[in-house]
Design a protein around this motif. Structure first.
Motif, PDB file in Angstrom:
ATOM      1  N   PRO A  21       0.768  -1.167  -0.046  1.00 51.00           N
ATOM      2  CA  PRO A  21      -0.028   0.053   0.031  1.00 51.00           C
ATOM      3  C   PRO A  21       0.735   1.266  -0.135  1.00 51.00           C
ATOM      4  N   GLY A  22       0.325   2.448  -0.815  1.00 46.01           N
ATOM      5  CA  GLY A  22       1.167   3.636  -0.656  1.00 46.01           C
ATOM      6  C   GLY A  22       1.805   3.971  -1.756  1.00 46.01           C
ATOM      7  N   TYR A  23       2.620   4.953  -1.827  1.00 42.04           N
ATOM      8  CA  TYR A  23       3.373   5.561  -2.685  1.00 42.04           C
ATOM      9  C   TYR A  23       4.738   4.847  -2.537  1.00 42.04           C
ATOM     10  N   CYS A  24       5.320   4.717  -3.870  1.00 37.10           N
ATOM     11  CA  CYS A  24       6.653   3.918  -3.929  1.00 37.10           C
ATOM     12  C   CYS A  24       7.749   4.974  -3.033  1.00 37.10           C
ATOM     13  N   ILE A  25       7.678   6.139  -3.114  1.00 34.74           N
ATOM     14  CA  ILE A  25       8.636   7.104  -2.307  1.00 34.74           C
ATOM     15  C   ILE A  25       8.518   7.054  -0.913  1.00 34.74           C
ATOM     16  N   GLU A  26       7.442   6.287  -0.435  1.00 33.44           N
ATOM     17  CA  GLU A  26       7.252   6.273   1.068  1.00 33.44           C
ATOM     18  C   GLU A  26       8.143   4.792   1.476  1.00 33.44           C
ATOM     19  N   CYS A  27       8.718   5.121   2.766  1.00 30.23           N
ATOM     20  CA  CYS A  27       9.505   3.972   3.169  1.00 30.23           C
ATOM     21  C   CYS A  27       9.869   4.194   4.828  1.00 30.23           C
ATOM     22  N   LYS A  28       9.605   3.146   5.651  1.00 27.76           N
ATOM     23  CA  LYS A  28      10.019   2.828   6.974  1.00 27.76           C
ATOM     24  C   LYS A  28      11.172   2.209   7.323  1.00 27.76           C
ATOM     25  N   PHE A  29      11.845   1.705   6.047  1.00 23.47           N
ATOM     26  CA  PHE A  29      13.003   0.996   6.207  1.00 23.47           C
ATOM     27  C   PHE A  29      12.869  -0.383   6.948  1.00 23.47           C
ATOM     28  N   GLU A  30      11.725  -1.105   6.727  1.00 24.24           N
ATOM     29  CA  GLU A  30      11.545  -2.405   7.398  1.00 24.24           C
ATOM     30  C   GLU A  30      11.381  -3.170   6.096  1.00 24.24           C
ATOM     31  N   HIS A  69      13.957  -4.812   0.734  1.00 23.29           N
ATOM     32  CA  HIS A  69      14.476  -4.301  -0.398  1.00 23.29           C
ATOM     33  C   HIS A  69      14.877  -2.758  -0.153  1.00 23.29           C
ATOM     34  N   MET A  70      14.556  -2.388   1.069  1.00 18.85           N
ATOM     35  CA  MET A  70      14.825  -0.887   1.302  1.00 18.85           C
ATOM     36  C   MET A  70      13.896  -0.021   0.571  1.00 18.85           C
ATOM     37  N   CYS A  71      12.622  -0.819   0.120  1.00 15.84           N
ATOM     38  CA  CYS A  71      11.685   0.048  -0.737  1.00 15.84           C
ATOM     39  C   CYS A  71      12.204   0.573  -2.017  1.00 15.84           C
ATOM     40  N   GLY A  72      13.163  -0.166  -2.477  1.00 12.98           N
ATOM     41  CA  GLY A  72      13.872   0.504  -3.604  1.00 12.98           C
ATOM     42  C   GLY A  72      14.898   1.733  -3.492  1.00 12.98           C
ATOM     43  N   TYR A  73      14.860   2.199  -2.198  1.00 14.02           N
ATOM     44  CA  TYR A  73      16.118   3.104  -2.103  1.00 14.02           C
ATOM     45  C   TYR A  73      17.372   2.476  -2.120  1.00 14.02           C
ATOM     46  N   LEU A  95      21.383   9.269  -0.181  1.00 17.51           N
ATOM     47  CA  LEU A  95      20.573   8.094  -0.244  1.00 17.51           C
ATOM     48  C   LEU A  95      19.324   8.575  -1.164  1.00 17.51           C
ATOM     49  N   VAL A  96      19.184   7.574  -2.145  1.00 13.98           N
ATOM     50  CA  VAL A  96      18.564   7.997  -3.465  1.00 13.98           C
ATOM     51  C   VAL A  96      17.130   7.319  -3.361  1.00 13.98           C
ATOM     52  N   SER A  97      15.951   7.857  -3.348  1.00 16.66           N
ATOM     53  CA  SER A  97      14.698   7.314  -3.778  1.00 16.66           C
ATOM     54  C   SER A  97      14.283   6.504  -5.041  1.00 16.66           C
ATOM     55  N   PRO A  98      13.504   5.734  -5.225  1.00 19.87           N
ATOM     56  CA  PRO A  98      13.045   5.347  -6.581  1.00 19.87           C
ATOM     57  C   PRO A  98      12.821   6.485  -7.264  1.00 19.87           C
ATOM     58  N   MET A  99      13.029   6.353  -8.434  1.00 25.19           N
ATOM     59  CA  MET A  99      12.490   7.362  -9.717  1.00 25.19           C
ATOM     60  C   MET A  99      11.020   7.223  -9.722  1.00 25.19           C
ATOM     61  N   THR A 100      10.395   8.494  -9.652  1.00 25.16           N
ATOM     62  CA  THR A 100       8.849   8.305  -9.758  1.00 25.16           C
ATOM     63  C   THR A 100       8.652   7.802 -11.212  1.00 25.16           C
ATOM     64  N   THR A 101       7.423   7.407 -11.100  1.00 25.51           N
ATOM     65  CA  THR A 101       7.124   6.906 -12.638  1.00 25.51           C
ATOM     66  C   THR A 101       5.606   7.516 -13.004  1.00 25.51           C
ATOM     67  N   THR A 102       5.074   8.089 -12.192  1.00 25.12           N
ATOM     68  CA  THR A 102       3.805   8.889 -12.517  1.00 25.12           C
ATOM     69  C   THR A 102       3.855  10.237 -11.799  1.00 25.12           C
ATOM     70  N   ALA A 103       3.139  11.291 -12.444  1.00 27.53           N
ATOM     71  CA  ALA A 103       3.083  12.516 -11.758  1.00 27.53           C
ATOM     72  C   ALA A 103       2.681  12.661 -10.286  1.00 27.53           C
ATOM     73  N   LEU A 104       3.346  12.960  -9.432  1.00 27.75           N
ATOM     74  CA  LEU A 104       3.149  12.943  -7.950  1.00 27.75           C
ATOM     75  C   LEU A 104       3.172  14.642  -7.458  1.00 27.75           C
ATOM     76  N   SER A 105       2.423  14.723  -6.493  1.00 21.41           N
ATOM     77  CA  SER A 105       2.233  16.092  -5.708  1.00 21.41           C
ATOM     78  C   SER A 105       1.700  15.936  -4.272  1.00 21.41           C
ATOM     79  N   GLY A 106       2.411  16.612  -3.513  1.00 19.04           N
ATOM     80  CA  GLY A 106       1.748  16.521  -1.960  1.00 19.04           C
ATOM     81  C   GLY A 106       2.815  16.933  -1.097  1.00 19.04           C
ATOM     82  N   CYS A 107       2.534  16.529   0.340  1.00 13.48           N
ATOM     83  CA  CYS A 107       3.177  16.806   1.576  1.00 13.48           C
ATOM     84  C   CYS A 107       4.169  15.718   1.810  1.00 13.48           C
TER      85      CYS A 107
END
Length: 331
Positions: free
Chosen positions: A171-180, A183-187, A234-246
């Motif tokens: 669930p959620g956006y690919c950019i999100e991560c609690k590092f549990e 695969h480190m959420c792709g970071y 530390l680099v996040s996954p590259m976004t694959t669709t338009a995103l905006s928010g907090c």
């Protein structure tokens, strides 16, 4: 002695290499966060994924653990298509695809609407590698049902293959991560010979009672910084669709002098734009940061720590999340 029950600045400074090895091992054991329908590790079958019989076949490895299409393929059948069961996409989710391309080949991820034949391409990879790679692809929320379609193509020759080790939908956006996540959420850590980001823990969740803080985090240490401005990214996954928010995260910085911490975005061409830098570098407690993020085109979020010498201390990072609404109502 570090107290895992109440994570403090003292605990943050007293981690050892042996403890980090233990935490890394535990990370892969406890890191199996919630997964959604359509996830598959190919341990005991294909989880409802089926190979298109009119094309070349995806074959489950006889020892399990991955599915692959291997060359050489017959002329006119240079591709193989793997279809998922129908997926409920009522909420935003993220596909993490662990894969490998050997020799000449490509892998694509498409979405196919229920009852449809037209595929919408979300992601493509065509670079060979010597090890497994992790791709993160956002699946936007919709009321319609879809199938995921994985298409492997091979060039001519006997030593080409495309393999999938795991399909993991969370669930959620690919950019999100609690590092549990295992695969480190792709970071990924951008390698530096002297300073790098590592998994640490245990650590807090965003809970008010310190006695209930658990989990893991990322940290970078200045101990081996050998020259001014040693940088760890530390680099996040590259976004694959338009995103905006907090965009929000927690950070901890042990020293006021000798280290800098900043966040910037980087596009597919490598052009960067700084979006945050702290007003005060030293933090005795975990500090929440919230900033507006606009990603109308593919972007990475980069967390950068820079050290001027080996006594610059540590910087730690945790609980990266994204809300669909901007932090500032006026944005």
């Amino acid at each position: 002695m570090c107290d895992p029950g109440s994570f403090s600045l003292v605990d943050f400074l007293c981690s050892s290499a042996m403890l980090q090895m233990l935490f890394l091992s535990l990370h892969f054991i406890v890191g199996r966060a919630q997964t959604l329908a359509g996830s598959c590790s190919f341990d005991n079958g294909t989880c409802g994924y089926v190979s298109d019989p009119s094309l070349s076949k995806w074959a489950l490895n006889q020892n399990g653990r991955f599915i692959a299409v291997d060359g050489p393929l017959k002329e006119g059948r240079e591709r193989a298509v793997l279809e998922s069961p129908e997926l409920d996409m009522s909420d935003w989710s993220c596909v993490r695809l662990v894969y490998q391309i050997t020799g000449s080949g490509s892998l694509q991820l498409h979405l196919r609407p229920e009852g449809g034949t037209f595929d919408h391409t979300l992601w493509t990879a065509d670079k060979p590698s010597d090890s497994w790679l992790v791709a993160s692809i956002d699946l936007w929320n919709t009321s319609a049902s879809y199938k995921m379609v994985l298409e492997g193509r091979l060039g001519g020759g006997a030593n080409n293959s495309v393999s999938i080790f795991e399909i993991r939908i969370v669930p959620g956006y690919c950019i999100e991560c609690k590092f549990e996540d295992p695969h480190m959420c792709g970071y990924r850590n951008q390698w530096n010979p002297n300073v790098n980001w590592y998994i640490g823990g245990p650590n807090k969740e965003t809970q008010s009672n310190p006695s209930t803080w658990t989990g893991h985090y990322m940290y970078v240490d200045s101990t081996y910084a050998s020259k001014p401005q040693e940088v760890a990214r530390l680099v996040s996954p590259m976004t694959t669709t338009a995103l905006s928010g907090c965009l929000s995260f927690y950070y901890l910085q042990s020293r006021e002098v000798g280290s800098e911490f900043s966040v910037f975005t980087r596009d597919a061409l490598g052009q960067g734009d700084e979006i945050w830098r702290p007003g005060i570098y030293h933090t005795s407690n975990w500090t929440l940061v919230q900033l507006d993020l606009k990603a109308p085109y593919p972007l990475e979020v980069v967390f950068e720590a820079a050290f001027s010498n080996h006594s610059g201390g540590r910087v730690a990072l945790d609980n990266i999340s994204l809300s669909a609404e901007f932090c500032n109502a006026e944005t």
